[in-house]
Scaffold this active site. Structure first.
Site, PDB file in Angstrom:
ATOM      1  N   PRO A  23       0.854  -1.192   0.000  1.00  0.00           N
ATOM      2  CA  PRO A  23       0.000   0.000   0.000  1.00  0.00           C
ATOM      3  C   PRO A  23       0.891   1.244   0.000  1.00  0.00           C
ATOM      4  CG  PRO A  23       0.090  -0.978   2.191  1.00  0.00           C
ATOM      5  CD  PRO A  23       0.857  -1.897   1.281  1.00  0.00           C
ATOM      6  N   VAL A  25       0.733   5.516  -0.483  1.00  0.00           N
ATOM      7  CA  VAL A  25      -0.118   6.698  -0.592  1.00  0.00           C
ATOM      8  C   VAL A  25       0.093   7.379  -1.944  1.00  0.00           C
ATOM      9  CG1 VAL A  25      -0.650   8.953   0.402  1.00  0.00           C
ATOM     10  CG2 VAL A  25      -0.125   7.030   1.901  1.00  0.00           C
ATOM     11  N   GLN A  79      -6.491  -0.879   2.738  1.00  0.00           N
ATOM     12  CA  GLN A  79      -5.812  -0.499   3.983  1.00  0.00           C
ATOM     13  C   GLN A  79      -6.362   0.817   4.538  1.00  0.00           C
ATOM     14  OE1 GLN A  79      -1.747   1.276   4.456  1.00  0.00           O
ATOM     15  NE2 GLN A  79      -1.232  -0.737   5.287  1.00  0.00           N
ATOM     16  N   CYS A 108       3.045   3.111   9.232  1.00  0.00           N
ATOM     17  CA  CYS A 108       3.450   4.399   8.668  1.00  0.00           C
ATOM     18  C   CYS A 108       4.288   5.178   9.681  1.00  0.00           C
ATOM     19  CB  CYS A 108       2.227   5.210   8.254  1.00  0.00           C
ATOM     20  SG  CYS A 108       2.665   6.808   7.515  1.00  0.00           S
ATOM     21  N   HIS A 175       7.242  -5.179   8.348  1.00  0.00           N
ATOM     22  CA  HIS A 175       8.312  -4.360   7.765  1.00  0.00           C
ATOM     23  C   HIS A 175       9.473  -4.402   8.745  1.00  0.00           C
ATOM     24  CE1 HIS A 175       9.464  -0.441   5.492  1.00  0.00           C
ATOM     25  NE2 HIS A 175      10.521  -1.125   5.857  1.00  0.00           N
ATOM     26  N   GLY A 209      10.798  -5.211   3.036  1.00  0.00           N
ATOM     27  CA  GLY A 209      12.094  -4.579   3.292  1.00  0.00           C
ATOM     28  C   GLY A 209      13.228  -5.288   2.584  1.00  0.00           C
ATOM     29  N   ASN A 210      14.139  -4.490   1.983  1.00  0.00           N
ATOM     30  CA  ASN A 210      15.343  -4.991   1.293  1.00  0.00           C
ATOM     31  C   ASN A 210      15.038  -5.711  -0.018  1.00  0.00           C
ATOM     32  OD1 ASN A 210      16.527  -4.118   3.642  1.00  0.00           O
ATOM     33  ND2 ASN A 210      17.019  -6.145   4.428  1.00  0.00           N
TER      34      ASN A 210
END
Length: 484
Positions: A23, A25, A79, A108, A175, A209-210
């Site tokens: 997701p 923004v 979401q 977030c 995350h 992540g990564n």
């Protein structure tokens, strides 16, 4: 049908999705989701939606979900960010018929999330999160999922995940960064935290992540044992990441623009996507970067994209045999590839400054703008200048304001105390005084109130002493005058 849970939900409803678009923004809108699905994505999330706005604004619902309903865009998870159980559930009830699950954003880390008190800034409020998820799990006809960031401590992260699972979360996206790891300080995500969560819970887990290429996806699944891998930045720079391809940038850009013509979205979204896709090329062709920033129509964006394509094709035609990519890139700049966000030291080097300069780019001195030279003005002021050519930014022409004696803010020109309105109101209330300049009439209203109360009591009981009544009512009258 009964609501599927856990592994059954992931296997049947989400079709055992391994490749997931995050997701984002203003970035994971329908057009981009459809492009990503064409190139390997198996599950997509909507951009983060604000539950309270979604609940009260029909236009917001239409623009962000209802108007985007599309059979090709499934499975889909909506979401929300929220900090109130009732608001979250009521918004989710309005969205559940258009998706396969509702996700609560607990990841977030941005300042807007801190000000609004949602996202990663709820991760210490476990009682609130339990109530939100319990209520949603009870009321919704679709499963509830969560996206979280980790704590520095693995043990606390595991307890956090177990608490969410116990409350009713049916799928968890982790995350592997803390809420402090963002922007230039993002650093490397911890797959160790993700692996520990995966071992500690029985519900499906996605890792985030990564992820820069398909090889990273495969390695993450192998090391952490997660059910799927989510990508955000990697997907934006290469929508074909989950295919394991690095296509020509203009191929992805042209395909995306064709989808946008069928499924329109705000021009700002389109421009932002092209900035990501063309990121490395726009470092070479700075003029076209400026044109892309200024263009006002979709046709104009198509023209800029076409010009970028022509220039890259010209470079390819003139390319010498054995020539290698510049700037340390793995591929030539016209090929979709990862973008590694620079850390503070690298950012200093990019800006041509040393670490001792604290990474501050060369700022224009204030006096440079005093003559109103448009070349020295900020971009925001240049835009204002275009809209109003007669506007001057010369500080010497700005009106000078006298300061409040109390706080230093501009004082009211007609204030009897030489104060701003806030300070004047406090003093006038304390002294039961008037300030006509600010429209504050504490003394006048107080006297009128006393007079009215006295007359009423005399009418009701002429034998009661007016003096005693006045003394007894003074405090209430003064408070009433202050409130009015």
């Amino acid at each position: 049908m009964p609501k599927l849970r856990g592994e059954a939900f992931w296997r049947e409803t989400l079709r055992s999705a391994h490749y997931v678009v995050a997701p984002m923004v203003d970035q994971s809108e329908l057009a981009w989701r459809l492009l990503s699905r064409r190139h390997g994505a198996q599950l997509c999330y909507t951009p983060m939606l604000h539950a309270q706005v979604f609940l009260r604004d029909a236009n917001y619902r239409r623009e962000n979900l209802y108007g985007e309903a599309c059979a090709e865009d499934r499975p889909l998870i909506v979401q929300f960010c929220a900090n109130d159980p009732e608001v979250f559930v009521q918004a989710a009830l309005l969205a559940q018929d258009y998706c396969d699950a509702i996700d609560l954003n607990l990841g977030c880390p941005q300042m807007i999330a801190k000000r609004g008190h949602y996202g990663a800034f709820l991760q210490e409020e476990w009682d609130l999160l339990q109530r939100m998820i319990l209520l949603a799990n009870e009321k919704l006809s679709v499963p509830i999922t969560c996206k979280i960031r980790v704590f520095p401590e693995i043990a606390k992260t595991v307890k956090y995940a177990q608490m969410l699972e116990k409350a009713g979360c049916q799928l968890l996206t982790v995350h592997g960064r803390t809420k402090e790891q963002k922007g230039p300080l993002a650093g490397v995500a911890s797959w160790e935290h993700i692996q520990a969560v995966r071992k500690a819970v029985s519900i499906p887990v996605f890792a985030n992540g990564n992820i820069q290429c398909l090889r990273d996806v495969e390695e993450c699944i192998r090391k952490t044992g997660v059910h799927g891998v989510m990508s955000a930045e990697g997907n934006l720079h290469n929508p074909a990441l989950f295919e394991g391809r690095n296509p020509l940038v203009w191929e992805m850009a042209e395909e995306y623009l064709e989808i946008v013509q069928k499924h329109p979205c705000p021009l700002s979204y389109v421009r932002a996507h092209l900035f990501k896709l063309w990121h490395h090329t726009l470092q070479v062709h700075q003029q076209l970067r400026d044109e892309l920033a200024k263009v006002k129509t979709l046709e104009g964006i198509v023209d800029v994209n076409r010009e970028l394509k022509l220039r890259c094709q010209e470079e390819i035609a003139n390319q010498k045999e054995g020539e290698k990519p510049k700037e340390g890139l793995p591929f030539f700049h016209w090929i979709c590839q990862p973008y590694v966000r620079p850390g503070p030291k690298e950012r200093c080097k990019e800006n041509g400054t040393s670490e001792s300069d604290k990474c501050v780019r060369g700022k224009r001195a204030l006096e440079e703008e005093e003559d109103g030279n448009s070349e020295l003005l900020s971009k925001n002021k240049q835009k204002k200048k275009l809209r109003n050519p007669n506007k001057s930014f010369d500080p010497s022409l700005k009106p000078k304001y006298a300061k409040c004696d109390q706080c230093g803010n501009p004082k009211g020109n007609k204030c009897v105390f030489n104060m701003c309105r806030g300070c004047c109101k406090k003093r006038a209330f304390k002294e039961t005084a008037d300030c006509p300049g600010h429209g504050l009439l504490f003394k006048t209203k107080y006297e009128k109130s006393l007079s009215w109360q006295s007359s009423q009591r005399v009418v009701q009981n002429p034998e009661v002493s007016r003096r005693g009544d006045v003394a007894a009512g003074e405090a209430a009258v003064l408070q009433e005058a202050g409130d009015s």
